[in-house]
Scaffold this motif. Structure first.
Motif, short mmCIF file in Angstrom:
data_model
loop_
_atom_site.label_atom_id
_atom_site.label_comp_id
_atom_site.label_asym_id
_atom_site.label_seq_id
_atom_site.Cartn_x
_atom_site.Cartn_y
_atom_site.Cartn_z
N HIS A 96 0.83 -1.21 0.00
CA HIS A 96 0.00 0.00 0.00
C HIS A 96 0.86 1.26 0.00
O HIS A 96 0.39 2.33 0.41
CB HIS A 96 -0.92 0.01 1.23
N LYS A 97 2.11 1.17 -0.46
CA LYS A 97 3.05 2.27 -0.33
C LYS A 97 2.59 3.56 -1.03
O LYS A 97 3.01 4.64 -0.66
CB LYS A 97 4.43 1.87 -0.84
N ASP A 98 1.71 3.43 -2.04
CA ASP A 98 1.24 4.61 -2.77
C ASP A 98 -0.16 5.05 -2.37
O ASP A 98 -0.76 5.92 -3.00
CB ASP A 98 1.28 4.35 -4.28
N ILE A 99 -0.69 4.46 -1.31
CA ILE A 99 -2.07 4.75 -0.91
C ILE A 99 -2.20 6.20 -0.43
O ILE A 99 -1.31 6.75 0.20
CB ILE A 99 -2.53 3.78 0.20
N GLU A 100 -3.31 6.82 -0.77
CA GLU A 100 -3.58 8.20 -0.35
C GLU A 100 -4.70 8.27 0.68
O GLU A 100 -4.70 9.15 1.55
CB GLU A 100 -3.93 9.05 -1.57
N CYS A 101 -5.67 7.37 0.56
CA CYS A 101 -6.78 7.38 1.50
C CYS A 101 -7.50 6.04 1.43
O CYS A 101 -7.25 5.23 0.54
CB CYS A 101 -7.75 8.52 1.21
N VAL A 102 -8.40 5.81 2.39
CA VAL A 102 -9.22 4.61 2.39
C VAL A 102 -10.68 5.02 2.50
O VAL A 102 -11.01 6.15 2.89
CB VAL A 102 -8.87 3.67 3.56
N ASP A 103 -11.56 4.09 2.16
CA ASP A 103 -12.99 4.28 2.37
C ASP A 103 -13.24 4.04 3.87
O ASP A 103 -13.15 2.91 4.34
CB ASP A 103 -13.79 3.29 1.52
N ILE A 104 -13.53 5.10 4.59
CA ILE A 104 -13.62 4.99 6.05
C ILE A 104 -14.73 4.03 6.48
O ILE A 104 -14.54 3.20 7.39
CB ILE A 104 -13.84 6.38 6.68
N ASP A 105 -15.89 4.11 5.84
CA ASP A 105 -16.99 3.23 6.22
C ASP A 105 -16.61 1.76 6.01
O ASP A 105 -16.94 0.90 6.83
CB ASP A 105 -18.25 3.56 5.40
#
Length: 291
Positions: A96-105
């Motif tokens: 996930h090194k390039d992840i910017e955000c997640v779906d919080i729900d």
């Protein structure tokens, strides 16, 4: 757990802190210690001093923001985005090194489903976090609350001796306590050798606090420093207000390093000073029922 209706409405929930935690780690190069993540999140959210300094409870040295950030990290860890080492360094996992955000729900629902909670469970209010079945973050486990209470209840001179022992274990030598507790000035001195080549005379003050150390205490401590002091250290069982941190780091003055209650507890545990590691076991009842 009773609800704390006095918490400011502007206080971000743990859900609000999930994606800022990811952003903070990315800004830090993909990994960071708890304090580094905390400071980076504060920059990202531009929170007021009132929110930053709001205490979680009188039985904890954490602020409410620190408490909720601990839960945000826990949810991201269980969701499989980040992990932490034994030295409390948190890192975004390679996949996930390039992840910017997640779906919080989705994050919250999946973590709840891991402990047989209904996916529709809504825990936007952070007062009930410790009752939701999720394993407690390390920073708020019962032993820390108990140890904090022990430290708060100590005789002030005994607390100074404990600080003296801790500094010695951390590499200080010639650590002396001044025997003048309660004067708002220097509680002791020590020498710290760097790489066997350079040594610094360090003055320290140690205070048992239930809440936030105000900026006035930092100013009073600095005012007591003499010209032969090269470094200064302020140790507390509480936490430091944002103005106190800024005052401690004022350019052109002796820099005052700060050790708050959370770091003090971490050091006691790391060095096994009055704290023992206990091995525990989880019972697999299914195994015994099916054998």
């Amino acid at each position: 757990m009773s609800k704390r209706i006095d918490i400011p409405k502007e206080m971000p929930s743990y859900r609000d802190l999930i994606n800022p935690t990811i952003t903070a780690l990315q800004e830090l190069g993909g990994s960071g210690k708890i304090n580094e993540i905390y400071e980076e999140v504060l920059k990202i959210l531009s929170l007021s001093d009132e929110i930053i300094d709001f205490p979680h409870s009188d039985k904890s040295s954490q602020s409410e923001i620190q408490y909720r950030l601990a839960w945000a990290r826990t949810y991201l860890k269980k969701y499989g985005i980040i992990d932490n080492s034994s030295r409390s360094v948190w890192v975004i996992l390679p996949q996930h090194k390039d992840i910017e955000c997640v779906d919080i729900d989705d994050c919250v629902a999946k973590v709840h489903s891991m402990v047989n909670k209904k996916e529709s469970l809504n825990l936007k209010e952070d007062e009930d976090l410790e009752d939701d079945g999720i394993e407690l973050p390390e920073e708020i486990k019962p032993w820390r609350i108990q140890l904090h209470e022990v430290l708060i209840s100590m005789d002030p001179f005994a607390f100074e001796r404990l600080t003296q022992r801790l500094l010695r274990e951390c590499g200080f030598s010639q650590v002396e306590v001044t025997k003048k507790s309660g004067d708002g000035g220097i509680d002791g001195f020590g020498k710290l050798m760097i790489n066997g080549l350079f040594s610094f005379k360090v003055a320290f003050q140690c205070k048992r606090y239930r809440g936030i150390v105000p900026v006035s205490d930092i100013r009073d401590f600095r005012g007591s420093l003499t010209t032969d002091v090269e470094k200064a250290l302020f140790i507390t069982t509480g936490s430091f207000s944002q103005p106190a941190k800024e005052e401690a780091a004022t350019k052109g003055k002796i820099q005052i390093d700060l050790i708050d209650g959370e770091e003090f507890l971490n050091k006691l545990a790391e060095l096994r000073i009055g704290v023992k590691s206990v091995t525990d076991y989880e019972i697999d009842e299914t195994f015994f029922s099916q054998i």
